[in-house]
Design a protein around this motif. Structure first.
Motif, PDB file in Angstrom:
ATOM      1  N   ALA A   1       0.835  -1.207   0.000  1.00 18.78           N
ATOM      2  CA  ALA A   1       0.000   0.000   0.000  1.00 18.78           C
ATOM      3  C   ALA A   1       0.869   1.256   0.000  1.00 18.78           C
ATOM      4  N   TRP A   2       1.931   1.263   0.805  1.00 14.27           N
ATOM      5  CA  TRP A   2       2.827   2.416   0.850  1.00 14.27           C
ATOM      6  C   TRP A   2       3.474   2.649  -0.513  1.00 14.27           C
ATOM      7  N   ALA A   3       3.966   1.583  -1.125  1.00 12.58           N
ATOM      8  CA  ALA A   3       4.606   1.705  -2.435  1.00 12.58           C
ATOM      9  C   ALA A   3       3.618   2.224  -3.480  1.00 12.58           C
ATOM     10  N   ALA A   4       2.413   1.680  -3.488  1.00 14.15           N
ATOM     11  CA  ALA A   4       1.406   2.123  -4.455  1.00 14.15           C
ATOM     12  C   ALA A   4       1.039   3.592  -4.238  1.00 14.15           C
ATOM     13  N   GLN A   5       0.916   3.990  -2.993  1.00 15.35           N
ATOM     14  CA  GLN A   5       0.558   5.373  -2.666  1.00 15.35           C
ATOM     15  C   GLN A   5       1.587   6.364  -3.198  1.00 15.35           C
ATOM     16  N   HIS A   6       2.841   5.943  -3.254  1.00 15.10           N
ATOM     17  CA  HIS A   6       3.917   6.847  -3.664  1.00 15.10           C
ATOM     18  C   HIS A   6       4.477   6.534  -5.050  1.00 15.10           C
ATOM     19  N   GLY A   7       3.802   5.683  -5.801  1.00  9.56           N
ATOM     20  CA  GLY A   7       4.218   5.395  -7.169  1.00  9.56           C
ATOM     21  C   GLY A   7       5.523   4.624  -7.264  1.00  9.56           C
ATOM     22  N   ILE A   8       5.799   3.794  -6.276  1.00 11.06           N
ATOM     23  CA  ILE A   8       7.024   2.998  -6.269  1.00 11.06           C
ATOM     24  C   ILE A   8       6.709   1.600  -6.776  1.00 11.06           C
ATOM     25  N   ASP A   9       7.458   1.167  -7.764  1.00 11.51           N
ATOM     26  CA  ASP A   9       7.319  -0.187  -8.282  1.00 11.51           C
ATOM     27  C   ASP A   9       7.937  -1.127  -7.248  1.00 11.51           C
ATOM     28  N   LEU A  10       7.098  -1.943  -6.619  1.00 11.50           N
ATOM     29  CA  LEU A  10       7.559  -2.781  -5.523  1.00 11.50           C
ATOM     30  C   LEU A  10       8.587  -3.813  -5.975  1.00 11.50           C
ATOM     31  N   ARG A  11       8.439  -4.336  -7.170  1.00 12.62           N
ATOM     32  CA  ARG A  11       9.432  -5.301  -7.674  1.00 12.62           C
ATOM     33  C   ARG A  11      10.790  -4.633  -7.861  1.00 12.62           C
ATOM     34  N   ARG A  12      10.766  -3.415  -8.378  1.00 10.08           N
ATOM     35  CA  ARG A  12      12.020  -2.679  -8.556  1.00 10.08           C
ATOM     36  C   ARG A  12      12.623  -2.323  -7.204  1.00 10.08           C
ATOM     37  N   PHE A  13      11.775  -1.937  -6.263  1.00 10.00           N
ATOM     38  CA  PHE A  13      12.244  -1.625  -4.919  1.00 10.00           C
ATOM     39  C   PHE A  13      12.921  -2.838  -4.303  1.00 10.00           C
ATOM     40  N   ALA A  14      12.316  -4.009  -4.459  1.00  9.24           N
ATOM     41  CA  ALA A  14      12.885  -5.244  -3.908  1.00  9.24           C
ATOM     42  C   ALA A  14      14.203  -5.596  -4.593  1.00  9.24           C
ATOM     43  N   ALA A  15      14.296  -5.349  -5.893  1.00  7.82           N
ATOM     44  CA  ALA A  15      15.493  -5.732  -6.652  1.00  7.82           C
ATOM     45  C   ALA A  15      16.620  -4.708  -6.552  1.00  7.82           C
ATOM     46  N   GLU A  16      16.279  -3.418  -6.594  1.00  5.58           N
ATOM     47  CA  GLU A  16      17.299  -2.375  -6.721  1.00  5.58           C
ATOM     48  C   GLU A  16      17.303  -1.347  -5.598  1.00  5.58           C
TER      49      GLU A  16
END
Length: 73
Positions: free
Chosen positions: A27-42
Motif C-alpha cells: 500500500a505504501w509503495a502504491a501510494q507513492h508510485g514505487i514499483d515494488l518489484r524494482r524496490f525489492a530488486a534495486e
C-alpha cells in the motif's frame, strides 16, 4: 551529498512494533508510485525518500544512512 539507497533490508530492520506487513508495504509503495518489484530488486534512491517525506520513508532513510556510515568506517 548523495543519499544512500533504501532497500527492503531497511524495511526489515525497522524496530517499530508491529513491523509493517506485506500488505502495508504494498500500500505504501502504491501510494507513492514505487514499483515494488524494482524496490525489492534495486532499492529506491534516498532522494526519493526525501521527496516522499513521510515518517516511514524518512525512517528508512535514517536506517540506510546509519548503515552507510557503519560501512564507511
Amino acid at each position: 551529498m548523495t543519499e544512500p539507497r533504501i532497500h527492503m533490508r531497511h524495511v526489515q530492520a525497522m524496530r517499530s512494533k508491529p513491523r509493517i506487513c506485506n500488505k502495508g508495504i504494498r500500500a505504501w509503495a502504491a501510494q507513492h508510485g514505487i514499483d515494488l518489484r524494482r524496490f525489492a530488486a534495486e532499492g529506491v534512491a534516498g532522494e526519493e525518500a526525501l521527496r516522499i517525506g513521510d515518517a516511514f520513508a524518512l525512517q528508512l532513510l535514517d536506517i540506510a544512512r546509519k548503515e552507510a556510515a557503519d560501512n564507511g568506517r
